[in-house]
Structures are given as C-alpha cells and as structure tokens.
Motif scaffolding. Structure first.
Motif, short mmCIF file in Angstrom:
data_model
loop_
_atom_site.label_atom_id
_atom_site.label_comp_id
_atom_site.label_asym_id
_atom_site.label_seq_id
_atom_site.Cartn_x
_atom_site.Cartn_y
_atom_site.Cartn_z
N GLU A 60 0.82 -1.21 0.00
CA GLU A 60 0.00 0.00 0.00
C GLU A 60 0.85 1.26 0.00
O GLU A 60 0.52 2.26 -0.65
CB GLU A 60 -0.94 -0.01 1.20
CG GLU A 60 -1.97 -1.12 1.17
CD GLU A 60 -2.96 -1.02 2.33
OE1 GLU A 60 -2.94 0.02 3.04
OE2 GLU A 60 -3.72 -1.98 2.53
N TRP A 61 1.97 1.20 0.73
CA TRP A 61 2.84 2.38 0.85
C TRP A 61 3.39 2.79 -0.52
O TRP A 61 3.46 3.98 -0.85
CB TRP A 61 3.97 2.05 1.81
CG TRP A 61 5.03 3.09 1.99
CD1 TRP A 61 6.35 2.97 1.68
CD2 TRP A 61 4.89 4.41 2.53
NE1 TRP A 61 7.04 4.11 2.01
CE2 TRP A 61 6.16 5.01 2.54
CE3 TRP A 61 3.80 5.12 3.02
CZ2 TRP A 61 6.38 6.30 3.00
CZ3 TRP A 61 4.02 6.42 3.49
CH2 TRP A 61 5.29 7.00 3.48
N ARG A 69 3.61 10.83 0.45
CA ARG A 69 4.83 10.17 0.94
C ARG A 69 5.90 11.21 1.25
O ARG A 69 6.58 11.14 2.28
CB ARG A 69 5.36 9.18 -0.09
CG ARG A 69 5.22 7.74 0.38
CD ARG A 69 5.98 6.78 -0.48
NE ARG A 69 5.49 6.75 -1.83
CZ ARG A 69 6.27 6.57 -2.89
NH1 ARG A 69 7.58 6.47 -2.75
NH2 ARG A 69 5.76 6.50 -4.09
N ALA A 70 6.04 12.18 0.36
CA ALA A 70 7.04 13.23 0.58
C ALA A 70 6.70 14.06 1.82
O ALA A 70 7.59 14.45 2.58
CB ALA A 70 7.11 14.14 -0.65
N ARG A 71 5.40 14.29 2.05
CA ARG A 71 4.98 15.08 3.21
C ARG A 71 5.39 14.37 4.50
O ARG A 71 5.88 15.01 5.45
CB ARG A 71 3.47 15.29 3.19
CG ARG A 71 2.96 16.20 4.32
CD ARG A 71 1.47 16.08 4.51
NE ARG A 71 1.06 14.75 4.95
CZ ARG A 71 1.19 14.32 6.21
NH1 ARG A 71 1.74 15.09 7.15
NH2 ARG A 71 0.80 13.09 6.54
N SER A 118 12.53 14.29 -1.52
CA SER A 118 12.39 14.54 -2.96
C SER A 118 12.26 13.24 -3.75
O SER A 118 11.83 13.25 -4.90
CB SER A 118 13.59 15.34 -3.48
OG SER A 118 14.78 14.55 -3.44
N PHE A 119 12.62 12.11 -3.14
CA PHE A 119 12.66 10.85 -3.88
C PHE A 119 11.31 10.38 -4.41
O PHE A 119 11.26 9.76 -5.48
CB PHE A 119 13.30 9.76 -3.03
CG PHE A 119 14.80 9.89 -2.86
CD1 PHE A 119 15.51 10.88 -3.51
CD2 PHE A 119 15.49 9.02 -2.04
CE1 PHE A 119 16.88 11.01 -3.36
CE2 PHE A 119 16.86 9.13 -1.88
CZ PHE A 119 17.56 10.13 -2.54
N PRO A 120 10.19 10.59 -3.69
CA PRO A 120 8.92 10.14 -4.25
C PRO A 120 8.60 10.73 -5.63
O PRO A 120 7.81 10.15 -6.38
CB PRO A 120 7.90 10.59 -3.20
CG PRO A 120 8.65 10.61 -1.92
CD PRO A 120 10.02 11.09 -2.31
N PHE A 121 9.21 11.86 -5.95
CA PHE A 121 8.95 12.50 -7.24
C PHE A 121 9.94 12.05 -8.32
O PHE A 121 9.88 12.52 -9.46
CB PHE A 121 9.03 14.02 -7.09
CG PHE A 121 8.13 14.56 -6.02
CD1 PHE A 121 6.74 14.48 -6.15
CD2 PHE A 121 8.65 15.10 -4.86
CE1 PHE A 121 5.90 14.97 -5.16
CE2 PHE A 121 7.82 15.59 -3.86
CZ PHE A 121 6.44 15.52 -4.00
N GLY A 171 9.55 4.07 -1.39
CA GLY A 171 8.40 3.16 -1.39
C GLY A 171 8.64 1.80 -0.80
O GLY A 171 7.82 0.89 -0.97
N ASN A 172 9.75 1.62 -0.09
CA ASN A 172 10.05 0.33 0.53
C ASN A 172 9.49 0.23 1.94
O ASN A 172 9.25 1.24 2.60
CB ASN A 172 11.57 0.13 0.60
CG ASN A 172 12.22 0.06 -0.75
OD1 ASN A 172 12.09 -0.93 -1.47
ND2 ASN A 172 12.92 1.12 -1.13
N GLY A 173 9.32 -0.98 2.41
CA GLY A 173 9.13 -1.24 3.82
C GLY A 173 10.49 -1.48 4.46
O GLY A 173 11.43 -1.91 3.78
#
Length: 486
Positions: A60-61, A69-71, A118-121, A171-173
C-alpha cells in the motif's frame, strides 16, 4: 512537548511491545557507566513478524500519492528540528556522543531526511527506442520491496537514518536492527519519529535482538530484498556471503584506515588543525577518522611538533561539556583493545611521541611515529590513537597511503591544487578531501568505499539507485514477424 516514551520496547506493525526473546539487553551510558534502560530482547518470532508486517504494508505504501509520501518524510525532518535538544541529550547519554558530535549527527539526520523527501517524485519511467519494429519500451523505477537495515553504535542515529529515510521515501518497507549498545538512538527513536510523522503502521519496524540468540536470522530471512549494513569489515563480509547465497542485494559500508597526507608545500598550520579534528572527533570512533598521518620528510619535524602541542590541548572528558572533543569510548572492551594495539606497535618499533592516559572509558590522545607495518597503522584504531609516518617524496607518500586493504576516505594537503587533485585521483579510496580532513558527509554527494571498505554508495541520486530496482515492460503495438512460416 512531551518526551518520547516506550523507547525500551520493540516497534512492530505499529505496536510498542516487549520482545519474545529470552535475554535482557542492558543499555549503559559509556561515560557514567549508569544504566540508561533495559530491553527484553527480540526473538526470531519478532523478526519474522516485523518482516511480514513490512511486506504487507509496503504494497500500500508504494501506491501512496508521491506528495503524501514526501509530506511524511519531510515531517520527520521537521520533528527532528523541533526535538533537537531531546535527540542531542539521548545521543550524549546512550552513545557517549560529545555535545559537538551529537549536534553534528542531528544535523546530518535532518539533511538526509529532507533530501530523501524529494525521492517520491523521482520514480520516473524511461522510454528507450526499440530495435524491433512496432515495439514500445518502458523502463520503470520501482521500490525493492522490503529492506533490512543494520546500524552501528558510533553514529547510531545518522547511520541508520541514511538508509531508513531513502528506503521509505522510495516506497520500501523497512525493518531496522540497531546495535544493542545504542538501541534507542539507533533504533526505537527512529520508530518514534516516523510514527509521529504519520507513517502508516508496519512500514517501519524496529527490533532489538541479542545476536547470540538470533544468529543470522535477520539477514537470512526470505522477505528482505536488500540488507544495508554499516559496521566492521569482518561482519560485513559475512553478511555479504549470506546475501549472495540468498540472492539479496547488499550495501556495505565497512571499516577504514584513512590516510591524511601532508605534502612538502602544504600549509602546516591548517594541516595540523585538520588532522586533529579528523582524528579526535568523537574520540576517533568514526569510520572516516584519520588513522595514519603521512608527512613529507622535509616538514615532518615541524608538523609533528605542532600536532603534538595541539593534541595536548584537546579537551577530553564529560561529553555534556560543549568544549569537549574527546568523550568516552563505547565500552571498556574497546579501551583494552586499543591499549593492546599500542603495546603491539611499541614491540614492533613504534616510537611513542605522546603517551595517552585512561580514565574509565575516556582515553586521551596517543601519538606514535612508525611505519605501515605497525599495528596502530595497519589496523583501524577507532579511538584517539594515530601513527605519523614520514615519506621521502610524493611517490612514497602515495605508496604508503594506498598500502592497506581499506579504501574509505582520505585527505591530502598541498598549496598546489592541480598537484593535490592529481594525487587524490591516484588514491585508492572512495572519497578524498583536499586541504581538509577525512571526516566529511553530505546529503547530495556519493558516500562509500573501495576495497575492503565496502560496496555501494549513499547520498544523492546514488541512494535513489541503491534502494530501487528497474522493470522493463514492452508493448508490441504492431504485429511482429517471426522467422518461421505458418
């Protein structure tokens, strides 16, 4: 703001709970020798539960909107800014960090987390052209899945956070296992920070086992696709072997035997100051710390005299004192190991230029004159001990600098930039700093070593690459002609 609680518990699937192991883990203040807290150890059941929680939460993450995610990652950095005093105090109490070093460590944690936001983008896709008519290619950047992180005791918070933040951001666990000596600042504290930041349950888990009880279970578990380890070369090689056998990715930041080279045209005063900071910061318990000082023979005496005078003035003792540079070593075992190395070097012909002293776990500087063949120059000291080695010329200095199984960091001092840059390029290390000391780390720069100092790189887009993988998807948009007849 209330102080964090439950820091002496395991953090698994969003719950703070006692471990199912049989051992009691005692965390001790290295300076006062007073007990900080105790943990009931995590057992193999806890490790399995943590990995399974991360596996389920990661699905889900990874699909969470990039802005959300960035927030959350950005909020974790803001929490560290707001709680700076609390974090500094915990680092002083548990890790024996000096006030100076603890603040530097918190700064590093904030910086790497801000950058990771910044990585989620940046989980972009690419569309390479195809050699096949009518085919459209797309290469997707994707998270690895679940990452196991193993942290050390020396910079416990930062050396865990530099893996945890980018791993989560991509996006990893994550399942984090800190060194048991710094189980709070290297482990459960991070769990609290991301919990407060709003990270969903199960996406970050923290387990504090006794290694004699769990053996290799943390690394051998089938769920993690990557193990990020910071620590000794010996343990790193063992983890690398397991990762190879179980087909996991391994990023290993291991030991160092870092040379500090002073060429004949160096500014001696600046070089002395850099050498002292690079050696004595956090009592020398830094993988990048200066371990050997290599000085051109024409300026050897002048450099050494100035270095000895400064070494005598370096303040050692109470880590809470803002003027202290040398605090305690992590434990008495470390003290005795280092004293043994000094005695071995003496027996091998090293000349003691400054005889240090020991008070509890606090050790004042030891300065020796010797060669690469002596124990204190051959081995990573991880304490306030340094060997000064004279070099005949530039070629001899380079030979001495590279004559080691390690290759993490290093530095070279010269008033001629072009000469220094050429020298740096020929040093067999992952990082070299000209007219500075060897202890440097920045969020946007590649950090890592060569030879027995490790594999992989942290920082900037190098972290992005380490914690992600790629998937090629192609679409045959026109009928493809195959080499057979119907």
């Amino acid at each position: 703001m209330d102080k964090y609680k439950d820091l002496d518990h395991q953090f698994i699937n969003g719950r703070w709970k006692e471990g199912t192991g049989k051992k009691q883990i005692e965390v001790v203040n290295p300076y006062t020798q007073e007990q900080v807290t105790t943990f009931k150890s995590a057992g193999t059941e806890d490790i399995d539960e943590a990995y399974r929680a991360a596996y389920e939460a990661q699905k889900e993450w990874a699909a969470v909107n990039a802005f959300e995610r960035a927030r959350i990652i950005e909020e974790a950095s803001l929490i560290m800014e707001r709680r700076r005093d609390e974090l500094v105090q915990l680092l002083i109490e548990e890790a024996g960090s000096t006030f100076i070093k603890a603040n530097v460590e918190v700064d590093f944690c904030i910086a790497i987390t801000k950058h990771s936001a910044s990585f989620p983008f940046e989980n972009e896709s690419q569309v390479p052209p195809s050699i096949v008519p009518g085919k459209r290619n797309e290469v997707l950047r994707k998270p690895l899945g679940v990452v196991g992180v193993i942290g050390p005791f020396n910079f416990p918070m930062y050396l865990a956070m530099r893996s945890v933040s980018p791993a989560l951001a991509t996006g990893n666990g994550v399942v984090l296992k800190p060194d048991s000596q710094t189980a709070i600042t290297g482990g459960t504290l991070l769990g609290k920070i991301f919990e407060e930041a709003g990270a969903p349950k199960g996406i970050l888990n923290v387990v504090v086992p006794d290694i004699t009880e769990i053996g290799d279970a943390f690394v051998e578990h089938p769920i993690p696709r990557m193990i990020s380890f910071t620590g000794s070369t010996g343990v790193g090689k063992h983890i690398g072997e397991i990762a190879g056998r179980t087909v996991k990715k391994a990023v290993l930041e291991l030991g160092g035997n870092n040379p500090f080279v002073v060429l004949e045209d160096a500014d001696i005063e600046k070089a002395v100051e850099g050498a002292a900071f690079g050696k004595y910061m956090h009592s020398g318990q830094i993988c990048m710390a200066v371990n050997r000082i290599i000085v051109h023979q024409d300026i050897y005496e002048e450099f050494t005299n100035q270095f000895l005078e400064l070494s005598k003035k370096i303040k050692a003792g109470d880590p809470k004192d803002p003027t202290t540079l040398i605090g305690p070593l992590i434990n008495q075992k470390a003290v005795q190991r280092i004293l043994g190395e000094v005695e071995q070097a003496k027996s091998e012909g090293a000349e003691v230029l400054l005889e240090g002293s020991v008070d509890g776990n606090v050790m004042t500087p030891f300065v020796l004159k010797g060669t690469n063949d002596m124990a204190t120059a051959k081995h990573e000291m991880f304490g306030p001990v340094v060997t000064i080695i004279p070099a005949k010329d530039e070629a001899d200095a380079l030979r001495i600098a590279n004559d080691t199984q390690y290759g993490l960091s290093g530095s070279v001092h010269s008033s001629n930039y072009e000469k220094a840059f050429s020298f740096a390029q020929r040093m067999e290390t992952g990082m070299v700093h000209i007219n500075d000391q060897s202890v440097n780390d920045e969020p946007l720069v590649a950090f890592g070593g060569e030879k027995n100092s490790g594999l992989g790189r942290f920082g900037g887009h190098w972290s992005l690459d380490e914690f992600t993988t790629f998937q090629w998807i192609s679409v045959q948009e026109e009928r493809r002609r195959y080499p057979f007849e119907k």
